[in-house]
Motif scaffolding. Structure first.
Motif, PDB file in Angstrom:
ATOM      1  N   ARG A  10       4.558  35.805  42.199  1.00  9.79           N
ATOM      2  CA  ARG A  10       5.203  36.120  40.924  1.00  9.79           C
ATOM      3  C   ARG A  10       6.167  35.016  40.482  1.00  9.79           C
ATOM      4  N   THR A  11       6.915  34.461  41.432  1.00  7.75           N
ATOM      5  CA  THR A  11       7.881  33.419  41.114  1.00  7.75           C
ATOM      6  C   THR A  11       7.951  32.423  42.266  1.00  7.75           C
ATOM      7  N   LYS A  12       8.647  31.324  42.020  1.00 12.68           N
ATOM      8  CA  LYS A  12       8.895  30.332  43.068  1.00 12.68           C
ATOM      9  C   LYS A  12       9.662  30.961  44.226  1.00 12.68           C
ATOM     10  N   ARG A  13      10.612  31.822  43.905  1.00 11.09           N
ATOM     11  CA  ARG A  13      11.417  32.473  44.942  1.00 11.09           C
ATOM     12  C   ARG A  13      10.568  33.378  45.818  1.00 11.09           C
ATOM     13  N   VAL A  14       9.605  34.079  45.221  1.00 11.00           N
ATOM     14  CA  VAL A  14       8.711  34.944  45.996  1.00 11.00           C
ATOM     15  C   VAL A  14       7.935  34.118  47.016  1.00 11.00           C
ATOM     16  N   VAL A  15       7.415  32.972  46.594  1.00 10.63           N
ATOM     17  CA  VAL A  15       6.672  32.099  47.508  1.00 10.63           C
ATOM     18  C   VAL A  15       7.576  31.617  48.637  1.00 10.63           C
ATOM     19  N   ALA A  16       8.795  31.203  48.301  1.00 12.98           N
ATOM     20  CA  ALA A  16       9.733  30.709  49.310  1.00 12.98           C
ATOM     21  C   ALA A  16      10.127  31.802  50.302  1.00 12.98           C
ATOM     22  N   GLN A  17      10.212  33.037  49.839  1.00 13.70           N
ATOM     23  CA  GLN A  17      10.554  34.151  50.737  1.00 13.70           C
ATOM     24  C   GLN A  17       9.389  34.511  51.653  1.00 13.70           C
ATOM     25  N   THR A  18       8.184  34.364  51.146  1.00 15.32           N
ATOM     26  CA  THR A  18       6.999  34.814  51.883  1.00 15.32           C
ATOM     27  C   THR A  18       6.634  33.882  53.019  1.00 15.32           C
ATOM     28  N   ILE A  19       6.776  32.579  52.822  1.00 20.72           N
ATOM     29  CA  ILE A  19       6.274  31.606  53.795  1.00 20.72           C
ATOM     30  C   ILE A  19       6.900  31.789  55.178  1.00 20.72           C
ATOM     31  N   PRO A  20       8.223  31.869  55.330  1.00 25.31           N
ATOM     32  CA  PRO A  20       8.763  32.074  56.687  1.00 25.31           C
ATOM     33  C   PRO A  20       8.322  33.400  57.306  1.00 25.31           C
ATOM     34  N   ALA A  21       8.129  34.420  56.473  1.00 29.61           N
ATOM     35  CA  ALA A  21       7.732  35.736  56.991  1.00 29.61           C
ATOM     36  C   ALA A  21       6.325  35.727  57.571  1.00 29.61           C
ATOM     37  N   LEU A  22       5.525  34.714  57.238  1.00 30.80           N
ATOM     38  CA  LEU A  22       4.165  34.630  57.778  1.00 30.80           C
ATOM     39  C   LEU A  22       4.155  34.416  59.289  1.00 30.80           C
ATOM     40  N   LEU A  23       5.288  34.027  59.842  1.00 26.16           N
ATOM     41  CA  LEU A  23       5.381  33.918  61.301  1.00 26.16           C
ATOM     42  C   LEU A  23       5.097  35.257  61.979  1.00 26.16           C
ATOM     43  N   GLY A  24       5.281  36.352  61.244  1.00 24.95           N
ATOM     44  CA  GLY A  24       4.918  37.653  61.790  1.00 24.95           C
ATOM     45  C   GLY A  24       3.438  37.735  62.122  1.00 24.95           C
ATOM     46  N   TRP A  25       2.616  37.123  61.281  1.00 26.56           N
ATOM     47  CA  TRP A  25       1.173  37.080  61.562  1.00 26.56           C
ATOM     48  C   TRP A  25       0.895  36.236  62.815  1.00 26.56           C
ATOM     49  N   THR A  26       1.652  35.151  62.990  1.00 24.88           N
ATOM     50  CA  THR A  26       1.481  34.326  64.190  1.00 24.88           C
ATOM     51  C   THR A  26       1.814  35.126  65.442  1.00 24.88           C
ATOM     52  N   LEU A  27       2.834  35.967  65.356  1.00 27.07           N
ATOM     53  CA  LEU A  27       3.191  36.823  66.491  1.00 27.07           C
ATOM     54  C   LEU A  27       2.032  37.746  66.856  1.00 27.07           C
ATOM     55  N   VAL A  28       1.396  38.326  65.840  1.00 31.16           N
ATOM     56  CA  VAL A  28       0.248  39.198  66.094  1.00 31.16           C
ATOM     57  C   VAL A  28      -0.898  38.394  66.704  1.00 31.16           C
ATOM     58  N   LEU A  29      -1.122  37.180  66.185  1.00 29.02           N
ATOM     59  CA  LEU A  29      -2.166  36.327  66.752  1.00 29.02           C
ATOM     60  C   LEU A  29      -1.862  36.010  68.213  1.00 29.02           C
ATOM     61  N   GLY A  30      -0.575  35.826  68.537  1.00 26.20           N
ATOM     62  CA  GLY A  30      -0.201  35.587  69.926  1.00 26.20           C
ATOM     63  C   GLY A  30      -0.576  36.749  70.835  1.00 26.20           C
ATOM     64  N   VAL A  31      -0.428  37.965  70.321  1.00 22.93           N
ATOM     65  CA  VAL A  31      -0.835  39.142  71.101  1.00 22.93           C
ATOM     66  C   VAL A  31      -2.330  39.096  71.376  1.00 22.93           C
ATOM     67  N   PHE A  32      -3.113  38.782  70.352  1.00 23.28           N
ATOM     68  CA  PHE A  32      -4.568  38.697  70.535  1.00 23.28           C
ATOM     69  C   PHE A  32      -4.927  37.560  71.495  1.00 23.28           C
ATOM     70  N   ALA A  33      -4.202  36.438  71.434  1.00 20.90           N
ATOM     71  CA  ALA A  33      -4.477  35.326  72.344  1.00 20.90           C
ATOM     72  C   ALA A  33      -4.279  35.754  73.792  1.00 20.90           C
ATOM     73  N   VAL A  34      -3.215  36.509  74.047  1.00 21.17           N
ATOM     74  CA  VAL A  34      -2.955  37.004  75.403  1.00 21.17           C
ATOM     75  C   VAL A  34      -4.075  37.938  75.856  1.00 21.17           C
ATOM     76  N   MET A  35      -4.719  38.600  74.897  1.00 22.80           N
ATOM     77  CA  MET A  35      -5.830  39.489  75.259  1.00 22.80           C
ATOM     78  C   MET A  35      -7.010  38.702  75.845  1.00 22.80           C
ATOM     79  N   GLY A  36      -7.095  37.413  75.541  1.00 27.16           N
ATOM     80  CA  GLY A  36      -8.110  36.594  76.191  1.00 27.16           C
ATOM     81  C   GLY A  36      -7.860  36.509  77.679  1.00 27.16           C
ATOM     82  N   ALA A  37      -6.578  36.359  78.072  1.00 23.07           N
ATOM     83  CA  ALA A  37      -6.227  36.357  79.492  1.00 23.07           C
ATOM     84  C   ALA A  37      -6.408  37.735  80.095  1.00 23.07           C
ATOM     85  N   ALA A  38      -6.094  38.784  79.303  1.00 22.39           N
ATOM     86  CA  ALA A  38      -6.284  40.147  79.802  1.00 22.39           C
ATOM     87  C   ALA A  38      -7.756  40.424  80.075  1.00 22.39           C
ATOM     88  N   ALA A  39      -8.627  39.910  79.223  1.00 20.85           N
ATOM     89  CA  ALA A  39     -10.068  40.104  79.423  1.00 20.85           C
ATOM     90  C   ALA A  39     -10.529  39.462  80.727  1.00 20.85           C
TER      91      ALA A  39
END
Length: 501
Positions: free
Chosen positions: A270-299
């Motif tokens: 919607r705005t430049k500020r919305v984009v700036a707020q969203t980008i750092p929050a995407l690290l939450g997705w990286t955290l979830v990906l980290g959980v899935f990566a550990v599942m490779g070791a669990a397998a």
């Protein structure tokens, strides 16, 4: 395979497909919408707020294939598979400097794609065409990878991905996806992206609980490490591979946000500020990906045994082994849903590039806004059909190899994009020469190296193994600098002659 698992998985996918067809409105009402038809279709009217942009952008970047391939690499190769966590972390400080500015410029000038920005900045149809075609070519195998992710889940559910039923299931899923994106554009995957975010985050939490019930976390990594060593692999990164690991992570990070569909979703903020707020929050997705990566070791620790050459099925098979049938169906169906969002957004991105930067620019300059949007819709269907045909007709290795080439290619568009934000921009001739050098050099390095992502360069006794795309980008920038310097030098010669007369 338990019939309950299959029924529940199909039910989850059906619900997501229905949501895409119904598509809750994410933008302003049609009567008050502003902008061109293509802007409404491709960018959802630039109406996305922070939460919606987080869901759509994260759902686009973190694909189903990512959630399957990363733990698959950990399962098959050990610690090297964790490089995806590195590049999806280091990328955000880099793009936080660039993307909000780029999105604001796009909004101010009505740019729908990054190629619009390049066309408007350099006034060069040729450079814009080169970047547009590069983006389209790089995106096609990326869509096919999403289908490969779906095929991996289908195989675990009990549907032969190479058989008639598997082909039919894949075709039906993509037919619904094609119809919804044709009608609603980015608004359709935006609605599914919210569901994807909930399902993927929920799946990560449930997987942690399920694995906790089967093994002690303190014993998990040592067991995985022991199994890897029995195969001659290391669970941690070998220091000798640090340079290759680092360059691969950096190159992948830069390529991630150079793909046209990612930039297009960013422009929907919607705005430049919305984009700036969203980008750092995407690290939450990286955290979830980290959980899935550990599942490779669990397998590995639990003893999952995927078919030879199909380590991407490790997580799906782990789910089947540790979850009751009904829950396994829900989790596996969630992984299929995770493929729908990026596949739809990628097809919209490629179609938008063709409609705006090829069709209108070269084939029909007098096209109306309605004609432009109609071409984009039709092209989105063709892109999906092409990706589906590729996934059904070719070996998975072909799509992975072409995606590697696509990442190398899309990196060569970065100089035109990033340097366009500087007060003094290079000339279009320099940028075209650099782009051509990077494309030819990167393609040669990857193909001559039998599609290995890294190449070894020799400086006397020093041997460095680096990501081919990063080397090609360095050559690209070197040529841009050299041609720009030569152009300025030649431009001064007439001035000096006039001063002597």
């Amino acid at each position: 395979m338990n019939g309950t698992t299959t029924v529940v998985a199909v039910g989850v996918v059906t619900a997501a497909s229905t949501l895409a067809m119904l598509r809750p409105r994410t933008g302003p009402p049609a009567s008050t919408a502003t902008g061109t038809d293509l802007e409404q279709w491709a960018l959802a009217g630039r109406s996305h707020g922070p939460l919606m942009l987080w869901c759509v952008l994260g759902g686009t970047i973190y694909t189903a294939y990512t959630f399957l391939a990363v733990p698959g690499v950990v399962f098959s190769s050990g610690g090297i598979g964790l490089y995806a966590l590195v590049y999806t972390t280091i990328v955000y400080p880099l793009v936080l400097v660039v993307l909000p500015r780029l999105a604001e410029t796009a909004r101010r000038h009505g740019y729908v794609s990054a190629v619009d920005f390049i066309r408007g900045t350099y006034r060069s149809p040729g450079l814009a065409l080169a970047v547009a075609l590069t983006g389209i070519l790089a995106t096609m195998p990326y869509i096919a990878l999403q289908l490969i992710g779906i095929q991996a889940v289908l195989a675990v559910v009990g549907i032969d991905p190479g058989g008639l039923v598997g082909d039919l299931a894949l075709t039906v899923v993509f037919a619904v996806l094609a119809a919804s994106t044709y009608r609603h554009g980015l608004s359709a995957p935006s609605a599914v992206a919210v569901l994807k975010a909930a399902l993927v985050v929920g799946s990560a939490i449930v997987l942690v609980l399920l694995v906790s019930g089967r093994t002690d976390w303190a014993d998990l990594w040592p067991a995985a490490e022991s199994a890897l060593r029995s195969r001659g692999l290391e669970a941690t990164l070998n220091p000798e591979n640090a340079m290759a690991y680092g360059s691969l992570a950096l190159g992948s990070a830069l390529a991630l946000f150079a793909f046209p569909h990612v930039l297009m979703v960013t422009f929907s903020g919607r705005t430049k500020r919305v984009v700036a707020q969203t980008i750092p929050a995407l690290l939450g997705w990286t955290l979830v990906l980290g959980v899935f990566a550990v599942m490779g070791a669990a397998a590995i620790a639990i003893g999952v045994a995927p078919p030879p050459g199909r380590a991407d099925q490790a997580v799906a098979l782990l789910i089947q082994q540790v979850a009751p049938p009904w829950l396994a169906g829900g989790l596996l169906g969630s992984l299929v849903v995770a493929a729908l969002v990026p596949a739809a957004v990628m097809s919209i991105g490629a179609a938008t590039l063709f409609a705006r930067n090829v069709y209108v620019e070269y084939l029909n300059p007098a096209a109306t806004s309605e004609q432009e949007a109609c071409v984009a819709r039709s092209m989105s269907l063709l892109v999906k059909v092409g990706a589906l045909a590729f996934a059904l007709g070719f070996h998975n290795t072909n799509a992975i190899q072409l995606h590697l080439l696509g990442a190398v290619w899309v990196l060569q568009t970065l100089p035109a994009l990033l340097l366009g934000l500087l007060p003094a921009t290079p000339g279009r001739t320099a940028l075209l020469a650099g782009w051509l050098t990077g494309m030819l050099g990167g393609t040669a390095m990857v193909t001559w190296g039998h599609f290995a992502p890294t190449v070894t360069v020799h400086f006397g006794d020093l041997h460095l193994t680096l990501f081919a795309g990063l080397l090609a980008l360095a050559a690209n920038l070197a040529v841009v600098g050299a041609v720009q310097a030569a152009t300025r030098l030649l431009a001064k010669v007439p001035e000096q002659r006039r001063a002597l007369m």
